[in-house]
Design a protein around this motif. Structure first.
Motif, short mmCIF file in Angstrom:
data_model
loop_
_atom_site.label_atom_id
_atom_site.label_comp_id
_atom_site.label_asym_id
_atom_site.label_seq_id
_atom_site.Cartn_x
_atom_site.Cartn_y
_atom_site.Cartn_z
N ALA A 165 0.83 -1.21 0.00
CA ALA A 165 0.00 0.00 0.00
C ALA A 165 0.86 1.25 0.00
O ALA A 165 0.53 2.26 -0.64
CB ALA A 165 -0.93 0.00 1.22
N HIS A 247 1.30 4.92 -2.48
CA HIS A 247 0.37 4.33 -3.42
C HIS A 247 -1.06 4.43 -2.91
O HIS A 247 -1.98 4.75 -3.66
CB HIS A 247 0.76 2.86 -3.64
N GLU A 248 -1.26 4.16 -1.62
CA GLU A 248 -2.57 4.27 -0.98
C GLU A 248 -2.39 5.01 0.35
O GLU A 248 -1.46 4.71 1.08
CB GLU A 248 -3.19 2.90 -0.70
N LEU A 251 -4.96 1.86 4.75
CA LEU A 251 -5.25 0.44 4.61
C LEU A 251 -5.86 -0.04 5.92
O LEU A 251 -5.25 0.12 6.99
CB LEU A 251 -3.97 -0.34 4.32
N THR A 428 1.27 6.77 4.66
CA THR A 428 0.27 5.70 4.61
C THR A 428 -0.01 5.25 6.04
O THR A 428 0.93 4.99 6.79
CB THR A 428 0.75 4.52 3.76
#
Length: 437
Positions: A165, A247-248, A251, A428
């Motif tokens: 992620a 990326h994300e 999560l 993240t």
């Protein structure tokens, strides 16, 4: 990181080299490093290749690790499995490891047996066999290793997913070193041979020997055994640029088998080889003062207040390419996730606003140095530290003079590094939650 002491009965000045290692290069391009140590009649040999899991081809994560396993399957003068049996018969031990940046093979033996392990290591360095009839059995060993280490643990699966992620599941920092299961199953012998041909060349390798051997003897042995390995073109690292933003951003994973919740937050960060390298050592100090157990900010804010059972921070600046700065906390039962996350964020916000105190920075510098005593006293410390930095393109001085560099880190530098990395919005955040949460 290493500290301000040399193993032995007396303390050394922090501005002297820790190991006093000597370096030279063979005509075929292999770099040789000696860290002589006469405390016991033993030697350690480590052969580092400047290629790790991050060099795996696209769609073939796990090749570097698979190759590490297959390097024990024989060479022209050493039968499959015989390498480790011979070392064991001599009373020594051997193994190998693959990281994101390097692959290394090592043996620890009585000093008079150094020629034997050099002969065998050079044999597989020059012409490993990779027998096709042993490929599938070793693939099953690796798949079982993945099942035991990752798939069977809710926390391990979450941590693997979290890295994906943060970086992206098909980027070189985001792929697991052992590989995604489907891609391990797809690896062919050609993939292994191609990786070996590309990276296992003398110019891309570093031999580090420590222990009871003198320079003249090692020069002769290295030339006799490794000097026979022919130079070949090979290749150096050629990675795509690492992502600059996560990326994300978030999560959340709910797992029925998870026994406790876990909060992780990570920021993409510079290292000694990428980005603002001047922040690397201050970030090590920052990770210590934030999350080094009792006396750290996260422990005081989260554990001592009863919100968490543990909390910490980590950062490794000795990396080839971008790296990450990570904080984590395990909430105490009954503590709502939002409450813990808010407390974590408030702790970081206060640090960014006010900066660390001079006392905190001094404590971290002192404890980082003194805490390395046991690591330095380990038999494999010198070759692992020296080989690790040399194989990613750094100078041995990074290790040799680490205490002096650490001693020079200032409060202002730690504050600047914290604001440059943790002060960004590009983090993240991940939660592993038991199913009932």
């Amino acid at each position: 990181p290493v500290g301000a002491f040399v193993p032995g009965p007396r303390r050394e000045r922090a501005d002297r080299p820790l190991f006093g290692a000597k370096q030279w290069q063979l005509p075929n391009g292999l770099r040789v490093v000696l860290a002589e140590n006469r405390r016991a009649p033993v030697v350690a040999q480590y052969l580092f290749y400047a290629a790790g899991g991050a060099e795996d081809p696209a769609g073939r994560s796990g090749v570097a690790h698979f190759l590490e396993h297959m390097m024990f399957k024989g060479s022209p003068n050493v039968a499959s499995g015989e390498f480790s049996r011979r070392v064991a018969r001599e009373g020594g031990n051997d193994n190998a490891f693959t990281s994101r940046d390097v692959t290394a093979y090592f043996q620890q033996v009585e000093a008079s047996r150094l020629p034997l392990v050099m002969q065998m290591e050079a044999d597989r360095f020059g012409a490993a066999l990779f027998p096709a009839d042993q490929l599938e059995s070793e693939r099953n060993v690796i798949l079982e290793e993945r099942r035991q280490r990752t798939d069977s643990s809710a926390r391990s699966r979450f941590q693997e997913a979290f890295r994906a992620a943060l970086w992206g599941p098909q980027t070189w920092p985001g792929r697991p070193i052992i590989g995604w299961e489907a891609e391990i199953r797809a690896i062919t012998r050609d993939d292994l041979v191609g990786f070996y041909d590309r990276f296992y060349a003398p110019h891309n390798a570093t031999l580090v020997v420590s222990g009871a051997v003198d320079e003249a003897t090692l020069r002769a042995l290295a030339e006799e055994h490794y000097g026979r390995v022919p130079a070949r073109p090979g290749a150096a690292r050629d990675r795509a640029r690492a992502p600059s933003v996560p990326h994300e951003p978030r999560l959340v994973t709910r797992e029925p088998t998870a026994r406790e919740a876990l909060l992780i937050r990570a920021w993409i960060a510079p290292s000694l080889t990428a980005g603002e390298a001047r922040h690397a050592l201050p970030l090590e100090v920052l990770a210590h003062l934030l999350g080094s157990g009792q006396g750290s900010r996260l422990h005081a804010a989260l554990v001592e207040t009863g919100l968490a059972v543990s909390a910490g921070a980590s950062y490794d600046g000795e990396a080839a390419g971008a790296t990450e700065f990570t904080v984590y906390a395990v909430p105490r039962r009954g503590v709502e996730p939002d409450r813990l996350e808010a407390a974590l964020q408030a702790t970081i916000a206060t640090l960014l606003q006010d900066g660390p105190t001079e006392a905190e920075v001094a404590r971290s510098r002192r404890q980082l140095s003194s805490g390395a005593l046991l690591a330095l006293d380990g038999f494999g410390a010198a070759p692992r530290m020296l080989g690790g930095v040399l194989a990613i393109g750094l100078s041995a001085d990074v290790v040799e003079f680490w205490p002096a560099r650490l001693r020079a880190v200032t409060q202002a530098q730690v504050t600047e590094a914290a604001r440059a990395v943790l002060g960004t919005a590009t983090a993240t955040t991940g939660w592993l939650l038991p199913e009932a949460a």
